[in-house]
Design an enzyme around this catalytic site. Structure first.
Site, mmCIF file in Angstrom:
data_model
loop_
_atom_site.group_PDB
_atom_site.id
_atom_site.type_symbol
_atom_site.label_atom_id
_atom_site.label_comp_id
_atom_site.label_asym_id
_atom_site.label_seq_id
_atom_site.Cartn_x
_atom_site.Cartn_y
_atom_site.Cartn_z
ATOM 1 N N HIS A 198 -9.721 2.296 0.766
ATOM 2 C CA HIS A 198 -9.501 2.851 2.029
ATOM 3 C C HIS A 198 -10.468 3.006 2.767
ATOM 4 O O HIS A 198 -11.149 3.749 2.210
ATOM 5 C CB HIS A 198 -8.749 4.011 1.316
ATOM 6 N N LYS A 257 1.863 10.525 -5.653
ATOM 7 C CA LYS A 257 2.150 11.524 -4.148
ATOM 8 C C LYS A 257 3.259 11.866 -4.302
ATOM 9 O O LYS A 257 3.080 13.182 -3.437
ATOM 10 C CB LYS A 257 1.338 11.423 -3.398
ATOM 11 N N GLU A 291 -10.499 5.696 7.303
ATOM 12 C CA GLU A 291 -9.276 6.587 8.168
ATOM 13 C C GLU A 291 -9.381 7.533 8.217
ATOM 14 O O GLU A 291 -9.865 9.034 8.058
ATOM 15 C CB GLU A 291 -8.187 6.986 6.144
ATOM 16 N N ASP A 317 2.698 3.732 2.806
ATOM 17 C CA ASP A 317 1.314 4.104 2.544
ATOM 18 C C ASP A 317 2.276 5.495 1.515
ATOM 19 O O ASP A 317 3.429 5.373 1.473
ATOM 20 C CB ASP A 317 0.469 4.761 3.586
ATOM 21 N N ASN A 318 1.821 6.692 2.083
ATOM 22 C CA ASN A 318 2.476 8.080 1.534
ATOM 23 C C ASN A 318 3.540 7.740 2.089
ATOM 24 O O ASN A 318 4.833 7.290 2.771
ATOM 25 C CB ASN A 318 2.216 9.499 2.466
ATOM 26 N N HIS A 347 1.403 5.466 -2.545
ATOM 27 C CA HIS A 347 0.912 6.303 -3.518
ATOM 28 C C HIS A 347 2.470 6.593 -4.215
ATOM 29 O O HIS A 347 2.977 7.996 -3.144
ATOM 30 C CB HIS A 347 0.051 7.444 -2.237
ATOM 31 N N HIS A 390 0.820 -0.971 -0.060
ATOM 32 C CA HIS A 390 0.212 0.143 0.514
ATOM 33 C C HIS A 390 0.884 1.327 -0.247
ATOM 34 O O HIS A 390 1.870 1.624 1.247
ATOM 35 C CB HIS A 390 -0.899 -0.307 0.754
HETATM 36 ZN ZN LIG Z 1 -3.736 5.024 1.267
#
Ligand SMILES: [Zn+2]
Length: 447
Positions: A243, A90, A246, A343-344, A87, A85
Site C-alpha cells: 500500500h 476487514k 494512500e 479494495d474495502n 480486504h 486488491h
Molecule cells: Zn487496500
C-alpha cells in the site's frame, strides 16, 4: 421479461454459446477473421465442453445447427473477473462499527478497535465467507486479499485464509498479502511474518506509513525498510504487494523509493504498488521521473478508485475538490501495467461495495475518465490483473481455458456501463451459477 430471462443455459456437457460479443481485450489471442465493432468487440461462437472452452470461432463459421446452444444475439460475454486488491478480513463490519467521520484517521482507529475486540477465527471466517459468496455470485473468479497481520492476530487470520482458500478452490481462487505498517519490519517480527507468509503460500506486503496516529510525509528509514521487505521476500521467493502513498499529502512520495529499492536490490519477484494517490498532487517533473523509475523497475500498479474517492480529500463540512486517484493514464502511457481493484467493502475504510468487479469497473470509468474510447478498459479487471498476480488462465477467454463467463444483456460497452447488470448470468466451468448474493440478515450475528 428481460433478454437474459429467455436464455436457458443447457445442462449438456457440450453446448454452444452463439453470437456472443466479446471485447478483444478480454481474449487471450485474437480470433482469426472476426470483425471488430466500434468497441473493438467481436461476434463469436463458443463451444463449451465440460469445464472448458473447446473452440472459439467467428459467428456462423463453425457451430452446427443440431447441437445444444444458446443464442446471445450479439450481447456481451466476458470472462469471470479478477479483484486483485481486497480486504475480506476487514469487511462487512458496518453493522457493529462505523467510521465516525469518514476520514482515513477515523478508519484506522475504528478498524484497530474492531480487530482487537472482535477478530476471533469464527468472526473472520463468517465475514470472509460472506464476501466470497458475494464475489462468486457477481462473477469474480479470483481475489487477492490483504490480511491485517499485526503481531498477535496474524496467525488467526492467516489460518482462516488458508481454510477459505481450500473451501473456495475452483470457485474463487484466493491469494493473500500480509498487511502491516512498514515500521513493523524494524524488529524481529518482520522475519517471523515473512515465514508465516511463505508457509501459507502468500505475498509479502506492508503500508508505507507508520503504525499509530496519522503520519505526514514519509518514515525517515523508508529506504532501509524497503530493503528489508524485499530482502525477506527474495530469501523466500515471495512476491511483494504494498500500500503506497494512500494520502493527499504531496510529501508522501514512497513510490519512487519502492522502484529504486527494486533496482538497488535487483529484486526478481513481482512488485505491486496499490493506491499511489499523492503522486497526482506532486509537481509534474517529479511525476515524470517517478513514472520512469516505476517503468524501469517493472513495478505494477493497482488503482482503487471507489475507496480513494471516499477517503481522500475528506474534511467534515467541506466538499471534496479532488478525486483521490493516481495517474492511471500517464502510467499506462509509460508502459506500467495498471489494474483496477475493489479494495474495502462495508468497513471503516469504505462504507459500501459488494465485491462486484463489474460495478467497480463501471465506477472507475466515470471516476477516472477511462472512456472515449472504452474499448480496452475491461482488461483492467481481467487480463491485466491476471498477468500481474499470476492468476493463470483466469480473467481471459481462451481456447482450452476454463468456461468461466459472465453473460450480459448489453450489446455495447455503453449499455454495459449505463445499467448495473444485475440480471447477468454467471457461468462457472460450464454450469450456470444459481446462488445469488447472500442476504444481509446472514450478517445479523456480526455484532
Ligand atoms: Zn487496500
Amino acid at each position: 421479461m428481460g433478454f437474459l430471462d429467455t436464455i436457458a443455459v443447457p445442462d449438456a456437457r457440450r453446448y454452444w454459446i452463439r453470437r456472443a460479443r466479446v471485447p478483444q481485450c478480454l481474449l487471450a489471442a485474437p480470433v482469426k477473421s472476426a470483425v471488430p465493432d466500434r468497441d473493438d468487440a467481436v461476434l463469436l461462437d463458443l463451444l463449451i465442453e465440460g469445464e472448458t472452452i473447446a473452440r472459439l470461432a467467428p459467428t456462423g463459421a463453425a457451430s452446427p445447427a443440431d447441437e445444444p446452444a444458446i443464442d446471445l444475439a450479439g450481447r456481451h460475454a466476458w470472462p469471470a473477473l479478477i479483484d486483485m486488491h481486497a480486504h475480506i478480513d476487514k469487511g462487512h463490519v458496518i453493522p457493529r462499527v462505523e467510521n465516525p467521520d469518514g476520514s482515513f484517521a477515523g478508519a484506522r482507529q475504528a478498524t484497530t478497535d474492531d480487530r482487537t475486540r472482535h477478530w476471533a477465527a469464527d468472526d473472520v471466517r463468517h465475514r470472509m465467507r460472506f464476501a466470497l459468496r458475494c464475489a462468486y455470485a457477481h462473477g469474480v473468479a479470483c481475489i487477492r486479499t490483504h490480511i491485517d497481520s499485526h503481531e498477535g492476530s496474524a496467525e488467526t487470520s492467516w489460518a482462516v485464509f488458508r481454510e477459505m482458500r481450500e473451501e473456495w478452490a475452483g470457485r474463487v481462487a484466493l491469494q493473500a498479502v500480509a498487511l502491516v505498517p512498514m515500521d513493523a519490519f524494524r524488529g524481529d517480527y518482520g522475519r517471523r511474518l515473512a515465514d508465516l507468509v511463505a508457509a501459507s503460500g502468500g505475498v509479502l506486503g506492508g503500508v508505507t506509513r507508520a503504525s499509530g496516529g496519522v503520519h505526514r510525509g514519509m518514515l525517515p528509514d523508508t529506504d532501509a525498510l524497503l530493503d528489508t521487505i524485499l530482502g525477506l521476500a527474495a530469501e523466500r521467493g515471495l512476491d511483494v504487494d504494498l500500500h503506497v502513498d494512500e494520502s493527499g499529502d504531496p510529501e508522501a512520495a514512497a513510490l519512487p523509493r519502492v522502484a529504486q529499492a527494486v533496482l538497488r536490490t535487483r529484486f526478481r519477484g513481482r512488485v505491486v504498488c496499490g493506491h499511489c494517490c499523492s503522486l497526482s498532487l506532486q509537481p509534474e517533473e517529479q511525476q515524470r521521473s517517478t513514472l520512469a523509475l516505476c517503468a524501469e523497475a517493472g513495478v505494477a500498479v493497482v488503482t482503487l478508485p471507489t475507496v480513494n474517492m471516499y477517503l481522500q480529500d475528506r474534511t467534515t463540512g467541506r466538499t471534496p475538490r479532488w478525486r483521490g486517484i493516481t495517474l492511471i493514464k500517464e502510467m499506462q502511457a509509460a508502459g506500467i501495467p495498471v489494474a483496477v481493484g475493489g479494495d474495502n467493502c462495508r468497513d471503516p475504510f469504505y462504507a459500501y461495495g459488494d465485491h462486484d468487479m463489474v460495478d467497480t469497473l463501471r465506477q472507475a470509468i466515470k471516476i477516472a475518465h477511462l472512456d472515449h474510447p472504452l474499448a480496452d478498459v475491461p482488461a483492467m479487471a481481467g487480463p491485466v490483473p491476471s498477468s500481474i498476480i499470476g492468476a493463470g488462465p483466469l480473467g481471459r477467454i481462451a481456447i482450452g481455458g476454463p468456461a468461466r463467463l459472465i453473460l450480459f444483456a448489453a450489446r455495447s460497452l455503453n449499455e454495459l456501463v449505463c445499467r448495473p447488470q444485475a440480471d447477468r448470468i454467471v457461468i462457472d466451468r460450464g454450469r450456470r451459477v444459481r446462488d445469488g448474493v447472500p442476504d444481509y440478515t446472514e450478517l445479523d450475528d456480526v455484532n
